[in-house]
Write an enzyme that holds these catalytic residues in place. Structure first.
Site, PDB file in Angstrom:
ATOM      1  N   ASP A 829      -1.629   1.015  -2.057  1.00  0.00           N
ATOM      2  CA  ASP A 829      -1.159   1.177  -0.696  1.00  0.00           C
ATOM      3  C   ASP A 829       0.310   1.644  -0.753  1.00  0.00           C
ATOM      4  O   ASP A 829       1.110   1.086  -1.509  1.00  0.00           O
ATOM      5  CB  ASP A 829      -1.272  -0.152   0.060  1.00  0.00           C
ATOM      6  CG  ASP A 829      -1.354   0.081   1.561  1.00  0.00           C
ATOM      7  OD1 ASP A 829      -1.675  -0.876   2.279  1.00  0.00           O
ATOM      8  OD2 ASP A 829      -1.089   1.209   2.026  1.00  0.00           O
ATOM      9  N   LEU A 830       0.625   2.700   0.011  1.00  0.00           N
ATOM     10  CA  LEU A 830       2.000   3.200   0.028  1.00  0.00           C
ATOM     11  C   LEU A 830       2.864   2.258   0.866  1.00  0.00           C
ATOM     12  O   LEU A 830       2.499   1.857   1.985  1.00  0.00           O
ATOM     13  CB  LEU A 830       2.047   4.608   0.605  1.00  0.00           C
ATOM     14  CG  LEU A 830       1.197   5.662  -0.124  1.00  0.00           C
ATOM     15  CD1 LEU A 830       1.406   7.035   0.490  1.00  0.00           C
ATOM     16  CD2 LEU A 830       1.531   5.692  -1.599  1.00  0.00           C
ATOM     17  N   ASP A 872      -2.937   5.560   4.229  1.00  0.00           N
ATOM     18  CA  ASP A 872      -2.128   5.557   3.001  1.00  0.00           C
ATOM     19  C   ASP A 872      -2.759   4.661   1.949  1.00  0.00           C
ATOM     20  O   ASP A 872      -2.091   4.141   1.079  1.00  0.00           O
ATOM     21  CB  ASP A 872      -0.705   5.079   3.318  1.00  0.00           C
ATOM     22  CG  ASP A 872      -0.713   3.654   3.875  1.00  0.00           C
ATOM     23  OD1 ASP A 872       0.339   3.005   3.815  1.00  0.00           O
ATOM     24  OD2 ASP A 872      -1.758   3.207   4.374  1.00  0.00           O
TER      25      ASP A 872
END
Length: 974
Positions: A829-830, A872
């Site tokens: 996950d960004l 994301d």
């Protein structure tokens, strides 16, 4: 009888240990638990049915084991209660189950409850020799007699608080009021106290094979010897028991479960199987010896345990008293002492197994790595190894002196020693062949290099042995050397050897065997005068490996071959034919990878094998190990929409002509080494060999078929009766006789009219149709390509999307489950991605996503699946590496790759990511569980501030989380 075998092995091992026991010698065991499908570890009872299946009753369910998987049975399968107390099989092969809440019997693939007139707890269940059924209930003992319709009619035959019910022939023994009673017919007799048995809560009663009666409580053990009138106290040396259990085998053996394992009793002899001897747990309950004579123990709270092998193997490690786990040599001297040479020095043990002294380079030993130890005729002991040199000891193990370069022994390493009939000491060394200038009894020793005609002075000398005729045999890097005291002869490739670099050597029983240094197998030399015939033996001839480290003959004339994959033994089968028997870790060998020349036979005939992980000793039992064939069964037959039984003969429609058939050899002593051979009669008669336990048929044409499969264990003997399943596939409707007949009639009627029309229209339509086909084909191909790209790939990053990821995830789970392989699931996950979108716009966000995809692809291998799940969020199915260090390296590489930032319109966008990791199957054995574990790990990584990674930890399960199972996510989120 199976139990007889195990009993005798224990007694024989105990009696043989005088020849060189070590403290805390170990048996080896295989432990079964949740990772094998045995989801409850409180084992109460074990039974092997007439087919060969193993049934295990636990505190939470009944399990059937087929050699690969435990199939659970509980409420859904018809059991009245999940706490299983006891098992019994009727004379007609029906399995009966006593539970905490009633009685049930096997009916097809499930169970059905049996109304016995009582409810609640049933502690024991058994059949007498006439087929009558007896149940131990809290209110007494119930007898079930089968009527003409096959139904059992029950009535109470013994009232009161009953315990320890035991059925012997037609007699039933039990405890009541602290005393021992016997029920014969309808007559109840008190037999305990009149024979001197003190009052106690006797929880187990059994007759041994000599008709001695044994009774056991939590603290005491008593025996009523056959023909005697008084009980004898046998409690001395028997640990207390949380679960009082007795198991009688043949040959007068008795197994007593205790809080410290199991005690095996045979008269005055007792053998302890406990944690000090390798047992992985303490409290033992149920005991079983199966038809292959493997010993099974039900452990309270630790699952199911099987001893590997049949008791013929004992093992030792550094933790058991050795100086080092790498063992190179052993010797039993004339006084019964055991000398063990390792990479750490020499340990000398008394005949009682006590460590008398140790020798290392710190107290005078010439080198710590001891590759060879031999005894001289006068009792002196010579030991040598690396650094090159020889240490000499007297009969008491006192160091007398050492010989090295100053004595003429100039070499880096000594590999082998031998003493010829004249008393000269021969030395095989890395720097050549040496011999003493004078006999070993004539004072100080000096060595001289032996020049061998035809052998280079730089040749590596591996081994030297002297046969009973005084002939010296030497293996070198230039061939095999034979010296008769006058003449030298060198055997090379010109004589039939596959290679000239030789290592191991076995001389005896009129035979010579040598091992190649390369993985070429071993060679057998047969002499007729000056002529020699050389035969090379490889895996194609039955060896488990072509790389051999050592060869030796045992006292029975069997050839032992120590390899990198266990030990192979050349022996005679029941028909007098040569065959190779394999021993490995599954049989009790401490480790499969042996050490060079680390193979010896002591005066008692025991074979000692040194490995890189300890020392093993094999001592043949006084009777042959059973040489049986594997019984083969079909464990599951799955159709498209239905499961079939073996006795079924289904007729499958053309649309459902797919079958998945699973099978097992039911040979538990060789679970991982059973081979299978199958064919499908009606389709292909040739046999197909496999080690898989399943086969999938699909797309079969119409016809009648019979599937047959046979199995073979390590002995190579195939089961004589195959497991069979017959079925039929119907033809499609368009191939049935009635449809074909109608088509023929219609074709004849329309042929004339259609012919004229076709001739006129054919030419006109030809070009038009060709253009249409070409245009349409082009359109369809383009449409198919676009649809496939939209359906399976993310438009922005070109990565597989969630749909493709789901399919690959499911496929990887199935593949890993079949082959027992691990893999890791990474969820990425960004961090602060929304902030990037808000600050720089969606174009910047798209650039970050595009570059993030490239960074993730570059951080793993092409065989790993990198997917964008949405937003994301990314996922990686990491096939390799799966070890903790490798996974950590990949995760660190992913996190670090984001640190340099992402260029966008002349500026650098700072970003980072968080990674959650879960490994199949330990951290999730299904798609949902593994995904949830990885999601929880990702949650923890985010909670720690992001810009890092976290592997799933069981402690996370105690913390609140919003992670949802994979299949529970909303459709818009998927």
């Amino acid at each position: 009888m199976p139990t007889a075998y195990v009993r005798a092995v224990f007694l024989w091992v105990a009696a043989a240990l005088f020849a060189g026991a070590l403290p805390a010698q170990q048996y080896t065991f295989r432990q079964y638990g949740p990772s094998d499908g045995l989801t409850n570890l409180g084992v109460n009872c074990i039974l092997q049915d007439h087919t060969g299946y193993l049934w295990v009753g636990t505190d939470n369910g009944l399990f059937r084991y087929d050699g690969s998987t435990f199939q659970p049975f509980g409420h859904a399968e018809g059991l009245p209660n999940s706490e299983i107390r006891n098992l019994a099989e009727s004379p007609d092969g029906i399995l009966w189950v006593a539970t905490q809440g009633g009685v049930a019997r096997r009916a097809g693939t499930s169970f059905e409850a049996v109304d016995v007139g009582k409810t609640g707890l049933f502690l024991s269940i058994a059949f007498d020799s006439q087929g009558d059924l007896y149940l131990e209930h809290s209110s007494g003992i119930l007898r079930g007699v089968r009527d003409s319709g096959g139904m059992y009619r029950f009535n109470i035959v013994a009232h009161g608080s009953i315990g320890g019910m035991y059925v012997h022939d037609r007699d039933i023994f039990f405890r009541r009021d602290g005393d021992l009673w016997r029920l014969s017919g309808d007559k109840t007799t008190r037999i305990g106290s009149p024979a001197g048995l003190p009052p106690d809560l006797w929880g187990s009663i059994v007759y041994d094979s000599s008709d001695n009666l044994w009774v056991r409580s939590a603290t005491r053990l008593y025996e009523l010897p056959h023909g005697q009138a008084r009980f004898v106290d046998r409690s001395d040396g028997i640990p207390h028991a949380q679960v009082a259990r007795l198991f009688a085998g043949a040959r007068n053996s008795l197994y007593v479960s205790t809080n410290s394992g199991v005690v095996v009793i045979d008269g005055a002899n007792r053998t302890y199987i406990d944690p000090q001897h390798g047992l992985p747990s303490d409290v033992a309950g149920a005991v079983l010896v199966d038809r292959e004579e493997s010993l099974w123990l039900g452990m309270r709270g630790s699952g199911l345990v099987r001893r590997l092998g049949h008791g013929e193997w004992l093992s030792w490690r550094k933790a058991d008293g050795l100086l080092n786990d790498s063992v190179w040599s052993t010797l039993h001297d004339r006084d019964g002492r055991l000398w063990v040479g390792t990479s750490g020095g020499i340990s000398i043990f008394s005949p009682e197994g006590k460590l008398e002294r140790s020798w290392t380079s710190h107290n005078g030993l010439i080198g710590d790595s001891v590759f060879v130890i031999i005894a001289a005729p006068n009792g002196d002991v010579f030991a040598a190894g690396s650094p090159a040199g020889i240490s000499r000891f007297n009969q008491q193990g006192i160091l007398l002196g050492s010989y090295g370069a100053a004595s003429g022994l100039v070499s880096e390493q000594v590999n082998a020693l031998a003493i010829d009939p004249q008393g000269y000491l021969w030395v095989a060394a890395s720097g050549g062949c040496f011999r003493t200038q004078n006999p070993i009894d004539s004072g100080a020793l000096k060595f001289e290099r032996v020049g061998i005609p035809g052998i280079s002075s730089s040749a590596y000398i591996h081994d030297v042995q002297i046969d009973q005729g005084g002939i010296v045999w030497i293996t070198t890097s230039n061939g095999l050397v034979r010296y008769d005291g006058t003449h030298w002869r060198v055997f090379t490739k010109a004589d039939g050897l596959k290679a000239e670099d030789l290592v191991g050597l076995a001389v005896g029983h009129g035979e010579v065997w040598v091992a190649y240094r390369d993985a070429l197998g071993i060679a057998h030399l047969q002499f007729q005068g000056d002529q020699v015939q050389i035969t090379t033996i490889t895996q194609q001839n039955g060896l488990s490996s072509d790389l051999s480290y050592a060869l030796a003959f045992d006292r029975a004339g069997r050839l032992w071959d120590c390899t990198d994959n266990g030990v192979d033994v050349l022996e005679k089968d029941s028909l007098g034919q040569d065959r190779w028997r394999h021993y490995g870790t599954d049989d009790g060998l401490i480790w499969d990878d042996g050490d060079d020349l680390a193979l010896s036979v002591d005066a008692q005939g025991a074979v000692w094998i040194g490995t890189s992980r300890g020392l093993s000793r094999y001592a043949a039992p006084p009777y042959p190990i059973p040489d049986t064939t594997s019984s083969i069964v079909l464990t599951s037959i799955q159709g498209v929409a239905q499961e079939f039984q073996v006795q079924d003969h289904p007729v499958l429609s053309h649309a459902q002509n797919s079958l998945l058939i699973e099978f097992s050899g039911l040979n538990y002593s060789s679970e991982t080494r059973t081979r299978y051979r199958y064919h499908l009669l009606g389709y292909k008669t040739a046999w197909t060999d496999t080690r898989d336990k399943s086969v999938h048929f699909e797309g079969l044409p119409s016809g009648s078929y019979v599937f047959e499969v046979i199995a073979a264990g390590p002995n190579g003997r195939w089961s004589t009766v195959p497991a069979r399943f017959a079925f039929t596939v119907k033809p499609p409707w368009w191939l049935t006789w009635w449809f074909l007949g109608i088509c023929s009639i219609v074709a004849l009627l329309l042929a004339r009219a259609l012919w004229r029309y076709r001739v006129r229209a054919l030419v006109a339509q030809k070009e038009h149709l060709e253009r249409q086909v070409a245009d349409r084909t082009t359109e369809l191909r383009e449409s198919h390509r676009q649809l496939e790209e939209i359906a399976y790939y993310d438009v922005l990053t070109s990565l597989p999307n969630r749909r493709m990821f789901t399919e690959q995830f499911r496929s990887r789970i199935a593949l890993s489950r079949r082959h027992g392989e691990a893999f890791a699931l990474l969820l990425i996950d960004l961090d602060d991605f929304k902030k990037t979108n808000d600050s720089f716009g969606h174009d910047a966000g798209d650039a970050v996503l595009f570059e993030s995809a490239a960074l993730l692809r570059s951080a793993v291998r092409e065989t790993d699946c990198v997917s964008r799940l949405g937003g994301d969020e990314f996922a990686i199915i990491l096939v390799s590496p799966t070890d903790p260090e490798g996974i950590a390296m990949v995760c660190k590489r992913i996190v670090d790759s984001f640190h340099k930032g992402i260029p966008f319109h002349g500026q650098t966008l700072k970003t980072s990511c968080s990674v959650g990791v879960a490994v199949y199957p330990g951290e999730g054995d299904s798609q949902d569980r593994l995904y949830k574990s990885a999601d929880m790990a990702l949650y923890e990584a985010k909670r720690r501030g992001g810009n890092g990674w976290c592997r799933f930890d069981a402690l996370l399960m105690e913390e609140p989380t919003t992670a949802k199972p994979f299949h529970d996510r909303p459709r818009h989120e998927l």
